[in-house]
Write an enzyme that holds these catalytic residues in place. Structure first.
Site, PDB file in Angstrom:
ATOM      1  N   LYS A  23      32.804  74.314  44.847  1.00 46.24           N
ATOM      2  CA  LYS A  23      32.679  74.472  46.167  1.00 46.24           C
ATOM      3  C   LYS A  23      34.092  74.960  46.774  1.00 46.24           C
ATOM      4  CE  LYS A  23      32.129  71.135  50.073  1.00 46.24           C
ATOM      5  NZ  LYS A  23      33.597  70.961  50.377  1.00 46.24           N
ATOM      6  N   ASN A  24      34.990  74.217  46.446  1.00 47.68           N
ATOM      7  CA  ASN A  24      36.456  74.500  47.176  1.00 47.68           C
ATOM      8  C   ASN A  24      37.175  75.916  46.898  1.00 47.68           C
ATOM      9  OD1 ASN A  24      36.178  72.045  48.270  1.00 47.68           O
ATOM     10  ND2 ASN A  24      37.564  70.794  46.929  1.00 47.68           N
ATOM     11  N   ARG A  98      34.226  73.172  58.174  1.00 46.88           N
ATOM     12  CA  ARG A  98      35.681  72.946  57.881  1.00 46.88           C
ATOM     13  C   ARG A  98      36.201  74.455  57.474  1.00 46.88           C
ATOM     14  NH1 ARG A  98      38.711  69.372  58.411  1.00 46.88           N
ATOM     15  NH2 ARG A  98      39.959  70.803  57.558  1.00 46.88           N
ATOM     16  N   ASP A 122      34.545  66.393  57.136  1.00 48.57           N
ATOM     17  CA  ASP A 122      34.329  64.810  56.831  1.00 48.57           C
ATOM     18  C   ASP A 122      35.089  63.947  57.737  1.00 48.57           C
ATOM     19  OD1 ASP A 122      33.110  64.814  54.467  1.00 48.57           O
ATOM     20  OD2 ASP A 122      34.784  65.606  53.248  1.00 48.57           O
ATOM     21  N   ASP A 320      39.595  63.830  44.852  1.00 55.11           N
ATOM     22  CA  ASP A 320      38.112  63.949  45.156  1.00 55.11           C
ATOM     23  C   ASP A 320      37.360  63.018  44.120  1.00 55.11           C
ATOM     24  OD1 ASP A 320      38.258  65.529  47.350  1.00 55.11           O
ATOM     25  OD2 ASP A 320      37.690  67.425  46.450  1.00 55.11           O
ATOM     26  N   MET A 342      46.271  60.400  49.238  1.00 55.36           N
ATOM     27  CA  MET A 342      46.306  61.490  50.258  1.00 55.36           C
ATOM     28  C   MET A 342      45.359  61.351  51.553  1.00 55.36           C
ATOM     29  SD  MET A 342      46.706  64.075  46.763  1.00 55.36           S
ATOM     30  CE  MET A 342      46.380  65.620  47.613  1.00 55.36           C
TER      31      MET A 342
END
Length: 435
Positions: A23-24, A98, A122, A320, A342
């Site tokens: 996804k990223n 996003r 998110d 994540d 983070m």
């Protein structure tokens, strides 16, 4: 009314599962098609909400899109409608996503103007755009913030290469600045650049398009600007977050699972972190085999002190997967401190796990101590809601290992990041349905 998952836990799962495309990586790679008027073909695209929204957004802006199959798509950005990109429809749509910020770099590089909505997405704490905007300014873009409609406008009459030191190694920030810099005049140096595999993938794709980039995989990228980029073909990596989720799922449910085509060489420290939780896993070629394990015991440090698992920019452990590690630790033998550096509110789902019977001390918004139950007591099924994508899957894993029925609401959050997760888990023997 958004749908929910109904899960009956306690089944041992078995079989093979193939991770989706990352996804990223997808959000960066798909934005990069705006850099050229030529055709770009991308494979292994995950069929998930966030990615489909971005593809739809590009289509609205005039990119020609041919979806060859659910995971292969051809793009051609030879007729972009810049007026659409500053109109109300784009503002409304891009605000929901996003990833829409990622088209700013390519637009600046090619057309000298870009428009960015204030970020949505998110609930995991603030995600700033400062890195992106400051980087664009350093390259010579001017930016105007319109507080009436929450929109950033960027324009330039020519980007110029420069040296910059990023204040944080932001993955999306590095990617966005990189995409702007590949067509800037002269040489750009980005120091403290993110160096995630996804960013390395973007660099390789841009290189195939004709960009000149040195330092790929390091935290210093040196980019020599070119006048024109051409088309290319690109295949995305498997999603390392999904792979980590499946390793955790196998351990929690005492299942025997093989993760096929896992892109093992790009997983960095991830397999090692799960081994520290006592999980057996074997790398077999490009697959990961997790045998069924009755119990798993968290290692301590060599001096006997309690293991701490914390996140760090690549090649450290990705934030994540901390939610997954936290859940998996609840049924381990031993204790572990989870330190989420983070993001501020990634740990705010632990109250649901405590309701299920887990022993967790939430120290503050960044730290939680998990005291493993060592399978002495199963978690119990409850009704809960998912606050963000990764917590959603962590709760799903907890529910699959729990006794009785769980209902997980707000699963749109899960669908944003994981494709057909219920179908794929049912094939392994999970009792899960959409209601």
């Amino acid at each position: 009314m958004s749908s929910a998952f109904e899960v009956r836990g306690g089944n041992r799962l078995q079989g093979e599962i193939v991770p989706q495309g990352a996804k990223n990586e997808a959000l960066q790679i798909i934005s990069a098609v705006m850099l050229t008027p030529e055709k770009v073909t991308i494979s292994n695209i995950p069929d998930i909400v966030d990615v489909n929204l971005l593809i739809e957004l590009l289509g609205d802006a005039g990119v020609r899109i041919n979806r060859v199959s659910r995971d292969v798509c051809e793009f051609q950005a030879d007729n972009i409608d810049l007026d659409y990109l500053q109109g109300p429809e784009f503002k409304k749509k891009s605000g929901r996503l996003r990833g829409s910020v990622m088209i700013a770099g390519p637009l600046l590089a090619r057309f000298g103007k870009a428009f960015i909505p204030k970020p949505g997405g998110d609930k995991i704490g603030r995600r700033r755009l400062d890195t992106h905007i400051i980087g664009f300014e350093r390259l010579g873009a001017k930016f105007i913030y319109d507080s009436d409609d929450n929109f950033f406008r960027l324009e330039t009459n020519g980007l110029k290469g420069t040296y910059m030191l990023l204040d944080e190694p932001s993955v999306t920030g590095t990617a966005n600045i990189l995409m702007a810099a590949v067509m800037a005049e002269g040489t750009t140096t980005i120091y403290n650049a993110a160096c995630e595999p996804y960013l390395q993938q973007l660099c390789r794709m841009l290189t195939r398009m004709g960009a000149k980039i040195q330092g790929i995989g390091s935290n210093m990228l040196i980019i020599e600007g070119v006048k024109y980029l051409g088309g290319c073909e690109h295949t995305m990596l498997p999603d390392m977050i999904e792979i980590g989720s499946f390793i955790g799922l196998a351990a929690m449910t005492q299942s025997e699972i093989t993760i096929k085509n896992a892109g093992v060489e790009h997983l960095g420290i991830i397999p090692e972190k799960f081994r520290q939780l006592g999980i057996n896993l074997e790398i077999r070629g490009n697959d990961i085999y997790i045998p069924s394990q009755e119990t798993y015991e968290i290692q301590t440090f060599l001096d006997g002190s309690i293991l701490t698992v914390s996140d760090h920019p690549w090649p450290g452990f990705t934030p994540d997967l901390l939610s997954i590690v936290l859940v998996v630790a609840t049924q381990a033998k031993g204790s572990v401190m989870i330190h989420q550096k983070m993001f501020e509110s990634r740990l705010f789902f632990v109250d649901k796990l405590i309701d299920m019977g887990a022993q967790i001390v939430l120290c503050d918004p960044h730290r939680a101590v998990v005291i493993g139950l060592g399978r002495q007591h199963a978690l119990r099924g409850i009704t809960m809601s998912s606050p963000d994508i990764r917590a959603g899957v962590s709760l799903l894993i907890a529910a699959l290992s729990a006794e009785g029925k769980s209902t997980i609401q707000n699963i749109d959050q899960i669908d944003r990041g994981y494709q057909y997760i219920d179908e794929r888990l049912r094939k392994l023997g999970a009792d899960i349905r959409r209601v």
